[in-house]
Design a protein around this motif. Structure first.
Motif, PDB file in Angstrom:
ATOM      1  N   CYS A   1      -9.336 -12.296  42.612  1.00  0.00           N
ATOM      2  CA  CYS A   1     -10.305 -12.470  43.713  1.00  0.00           C
ATOM      3  C   CYS A   1      -9.557 -12.665  45.031  1.00  0.00           C
ATOM      4  O   CYS A   1      -9.931 -12.094  46.064  1.00  0.00           O
ATOM      5  CB  CYS A   1     -11.243 -13.651  43.431  1.00  0.00           C
ATOM      6  SG  CYS A   1     -12.415 -13.301  42.110  1.00  0.00           S
TER       7      CYS A   1
ATOM      8  N   VAL B   1     -18.924 -14.306  44.590  1.00  0.00           N
ATOM      9  CA  VAL B   1     -18.326 -13.786  43.354  1.00  0.00           C
ATOM     10  C   VAL B   1     -19.350 -13.980  42.236  1.00  0.00           C
ATOM     11  O   VAL B   1     -19.778 -15.106  41.969  1.00  0.00           O
ATOM     12  CB  VAL B   1     -17.021 -14.542  43.001  1.00  0.00           C
ATOM     13  CG1 VAL B   1     -16.426 -13.982  41.705  1.00  0.00           C
ATOM     14  CG2 VAL B   1     -16.006 -14.436  44.131  1.00  0.00           C
TER      15      VAL B   1
ATOM     16  N   ILE C   1     -18.098  -9.555  44.706  1.00  0.00           N
ATOM     17  CA  ILE C   1     -17.023  -9.316  43.731  1.00  0.00           C
ATOM     18  C   ILE C   1     -17.623  -9.581  42.355  1.00  0.00           C
ATOM     19  O   ILE C   1     -18.045 -10.703  42.057  1.00  0.00           O
ATOM     20  CB  ILE C   1     -15.812 -10.247  43.966  1.00  0.00           C
ATOM     21  CG1 ILE C   1     -15.197 -10.010  45.358  1.00  0.00           C
ATOM     22  CG2 ILE C   1     -14.757 -10.028  42.884  1.00  0.00           C
ATOM     23  CD1 ILE C   1     -13.936 -10.819  45.641  1.00  0.00           C
TER      24      ILE C   1
END
Ligand code: NDP
Ligand code: OXD
Length: 319
Positions: A110, A142, A195
């Protein structure tokens, strides 16, 4: 007192790692390490336990009295498809050493995408001094698919780094500061995700889950300009032709892949040459053999003292 049952160790790990791990494992028990040629013709009947990962083909036809099976890894998709698998409790590997390694890998990936490291890496090779815009972790969502042992630890550690974290799992979870979704909330979850992290087991339901339709539902207005896909669950969950197309047409900005449909990844795979893809060879979280054998010892102790085994796989769910 009756003699303790031996343990069969049938692991296609690096043989030195297995030998090393066995040095202080299973005190008072005979261990039949099937990676050792001296054990080739060993009688395997009358033995209660086997620790296995890609075992030799004749394990179940020769070890006919097993009572408990122990997976050498956290995932059990390839154990559940073994020919002749007996209908016995199957315990998977759960341990903080594995969990910690996986979270390190997820947080690292990440951060690599957040800090645009692939671009800086290329610029370094091109001797280009060119600072890029710098979004913060707090600017990104995320979304983790699979909020089990690994996904929930990664979620906590990503929070510490400042990311906004969302989680999707079959049943809805309650984790402080994490927006969570159950199976039927997938589209809403994807629409908020910049993400996407894959930490799912491979089952009939998760096979081919990450496809073109799914990638197209990810948030397109995030701070990175386009969404990123990170997968350390199983390669069978990703449709690789769709993933390659999504990376090529800009639906996805980049990817980090530890797992693939076919492993080792064939030399002809386009992934090798893709500049916006970070790859590792199914190495996100190795099973530490000391920790694996200590976990098996603990479970055998529980089994022999009449306590329930932990981390038993639900055969019908496939994980
Ligand atoms: P867990 O069983 O603890 O967690 C699995 C999670 O996936 C759970 O949250 C579960 O939901 C969710 N899930 C399962 N099926 C579905 C579905 N159909 N829809 C939505 N959610 C689903 O597993 P771990 O966290 O320990 O491990 C996850 C996987 O990571 C392993 O199975 C393995 O494939 C992979 N792995 C990869 C490694 C590597 O080095 N690349 C190393 C170790 C593991 P619920 O909570 O509701 O049951
Ligand atoms: C596991 C793995 O399942 O290493 O543990 O993939």
């Amino acid at each position: 007192m009756p003699a303790k049952s031996p343990v069969i160790v049938d692991l296609r790990f690096h043989p030195d790692q297995v030998r090393e791990g066995l040095k202080r494992a299973f005190p008072g028990r005979e261990v039949i390490n099937r990676a050792d040629p001296a054990n080739e013709g060993h009688d395997l009947t009358g033995i209660d336990y086997a620790v296995l990962w890609k075992p030799l083909d004749d394990l179940f036809s020769r070890a006919t009295d097993l009572k408990v099976l122990f997976s050498g890894g956290a995932g059990v998709d390839h154990v559940l498809t073994l020919p002749g698998l007996p209908d016995l409790p199957l315990v998977r590997f759960v341990d903080h050493t594995l969990t910690t390694r996986m979270s390190e890998w997820i947080v690292m990936q990440c951060l690599m995408h957040l800090r645009q490291h692939l671009t800086y890496d290329r610029q370094q090779r091109e001797k280009k001094w060119l600072p890029l815009t710098q979004p913060e972790a707090a600017d990104l969502n995320v979304g983790i698919t699979g909020m089990g042992v690994l996904g929930s630890d990664a979620a906590r550690k990503l929070k510490v780094m400042g990311f906004n974290v969302l989680g999707w799992s079959k049943s809805k979870k309650e984790i402080d500061g994490v927006e969570t979704f159950a199976a039927d909330g997938l589209d809403e979850f994807l629409g908020k995700t910049d993400i996407l992290v894959g930490l799912l087991p491979l089952t009939a339901e998760t096979r081919n889950l990450y496809d073109a339709a799914l990638f197209s539902k990810l948030r397109k207005t995030g701070a990175l300009g386009a969404p990123v896909f990170i997968n350390a669950g199983r390669g069978g969950s990703q449709v690789e032709a769709d993933l390659i197309a999504a990376l090529n047409d800009g639906t996805l900005k980049g990817a980090s892949l530890d797992v693939f449909q076919t492993e080792p990844l064939p030399a002809a795979s386009p992934f090798w040459a893709m500049e916006h893809v970070i790859m590792t060879p199914h190495a996100a979280a190795d099973s530490d053999t000391y920790a694996l054998f200590a976990h098996v010892e603990r479970q055998i102790e529980r089994f022999e003292s009449g306590e329930p085994l932990e981390h038993v796989v639900a055969r019908n769910a496939g994980y």
